[in-house]
Design an enzyme around this catalytic site. Sequence first.
Site, mmCIF file in Angstrom:
data_model
loop_
_atom_site.group_PDB
_atom_site.id
_atom_site.type_symbol
_atom_site.label_atom_id
_atom_site.label_comp_id
_atom_site.label_asym_id
_atom_site.label_seq_id
_atom_site.Cartn_x
_atom_site.Cartn_y
_atom_site.Cartn_z
ATOM 1 N N ASP A 1 -1.135 1.547 -3.931
ATOM 2 C CA ASP A 1 -1.995 0.477 -4.452
ATOM 3 C C ASP A 1 -3.388 0.958 -4.809
ATOM 4 O OD1 ASP A 1 -3.022 0.766 -1.846
ATOM 5 O OD2 ASP A 1 -3.520 -1.367 -1.698
ATOM 6 N N SER B 1 0.814 -1.211 0.000
ATOM 7 C CA SER B 1 0.000 0.000 0.000
ATOM 8 C C SER B 1 0.853 1.269 0.000
ATOM 9 C CB SER B 1 -0.943 -0.040 1.203
ATOM 10 O OG SER B 1 -1.902 0.977 1.148
ATOM 11 N N ASP C 1 -2.590 6.509 -3.370
ATOM 12 C CA ASP C 1 -1.408 5.870 -2.784
ATOM 13 C C ASP C 1 -0.935 4.743 -3.690
ATOM 14 O OD1 ASP C 1 -3.406 4.009 -2.278
ATOM 15 O OD2 ASP C 1 -2.652 3.464 -0.303
ATOM 16 N N ASP D 1 -5.940 2.259 -3.115
ATOM 17 C CA ASP D 1 -7.152 2.071 -2.311
ATOM 18 C C ASP D 1 -7.457 3.277 -1.419
ATOM 19 O OD1 ASP D 1 -5.207 1.758 -0.362
ATOM 20 O OD2 ASP D 1 -5.997 -0.138 0.419
#
Length: 447
Positions: free
Chosen positions: A243, A102, A241, A245
Amino acid sequence: MSERKYFGTDGIRGTVGESVINPEFAVKLGWAAGKVLAGRGTNKVLVGKDTRISGYMLESALESGLSAAGINIGLLGPMPTPAIAYLTRTFRSEAGIVISASHNPYHDNGIKFFSADGFKLDDDIELAIEKMMDEPMRCVASDKLGKAVRVNDAAGRYIEFCKGTFPSDLSLKGLKIVVDCAHGATYHIAPNVLSELGADVIEIGTEPDGLNINHKVGATSMAAIKKRVVDENADLGFALDGDGDRIMMVDHKGNVLDGDKILYIVARDALKSGRLQGGVVGTLMSNLGLENALTRLSIPFARSKVGDRYVMELLQRKGWAIGGESSGHVLNLNLASTGDGIVAGLQVLTSMLRANANLYDLSKGFEKYPQELVNVRYTPGVESPLESASVQDAKATAEQALGDGGRVLLRKSGTEPLIRVMVEAREEADAKTWANKIADVVREVAN
């Protein structure tokens, strides 16, 4: 969670090359997950990753282990976490695997799983995988090995999904939007979504090299996009960010809108359009300003523990759809099964266009309270300072002084021997004063 050896609140995560994020562990994890999932009727698993250099290594290792367990694998390549959840559903796969850490720097990585419906795996399945990790690894017969194929149209499918969450009668034509992809998994997705909906897109953080993910860009580092929005005289900015999400936004004046403000805008628009399902879930760290703003709109508000996993659990328990965290995780279960930065951003744009307002004006009605956070270290293994009567008395005194104009939260860190003392108040000076007073008492007890 105390029963778990490897899985945390967001899958398995660590530093590359150490105890769990290494090739040997990933092969065994792929095999163990494959055996457990096969026992439940699984035949095919999708695997996606963000842009970290270690993703190639872990992808190959997981592929090997899954194949040894007899599971077929669809390799998605670099894709946002919410895209993998969506594609798991749309490809009718029995599970999806995300290789990502992440918002962390490149030298960290992680592995997490989605079920066939795009939600995170149930606890009992994760525990079964952990138990299988203790068994000796045995490969299925050669004619039973799983096959791996590259899924070539994954990005296009997800782009169309994102566009489908935006009303067909609206257009982004005439809007200049800066989009920062953090050199992460949305680098080839988010700019295309916005431009295909008509926006004039200016890109930041869309040149991943395996090592620059989240480095001075993205939702955890807002300086670059704030400057670019102002310099380009843009209407707003999207910062995702690594990833994809979570999202933070910037208005045309360079002001940052965090997850709380985004959640407020999304919930208010759902209320106005008659689409609000119940209320809104935040966390213990959600700003008191969010709770007060929603209360003024007569929107019910509930707090979960910190972590999007717990937000999701409370949403499902209450039968609500909208929730999130100040860090930028925003969930709308009517649109996606997990936090999705692009979809959340499109919801805000929808609200802007319907209200014929810019992002600065749209965020009015939300008064963010100053927040002071003090961390106090204590000795592990001894009684928590939170159990002390003097600490509880200090907390009660602060709460009485602040009244309904503030909030006090004391909690233990989930990763370090720290007591986190958080105080919110209408005035910044009051937040600092009371946070430090309580922290002093915690220190006395801890030492």
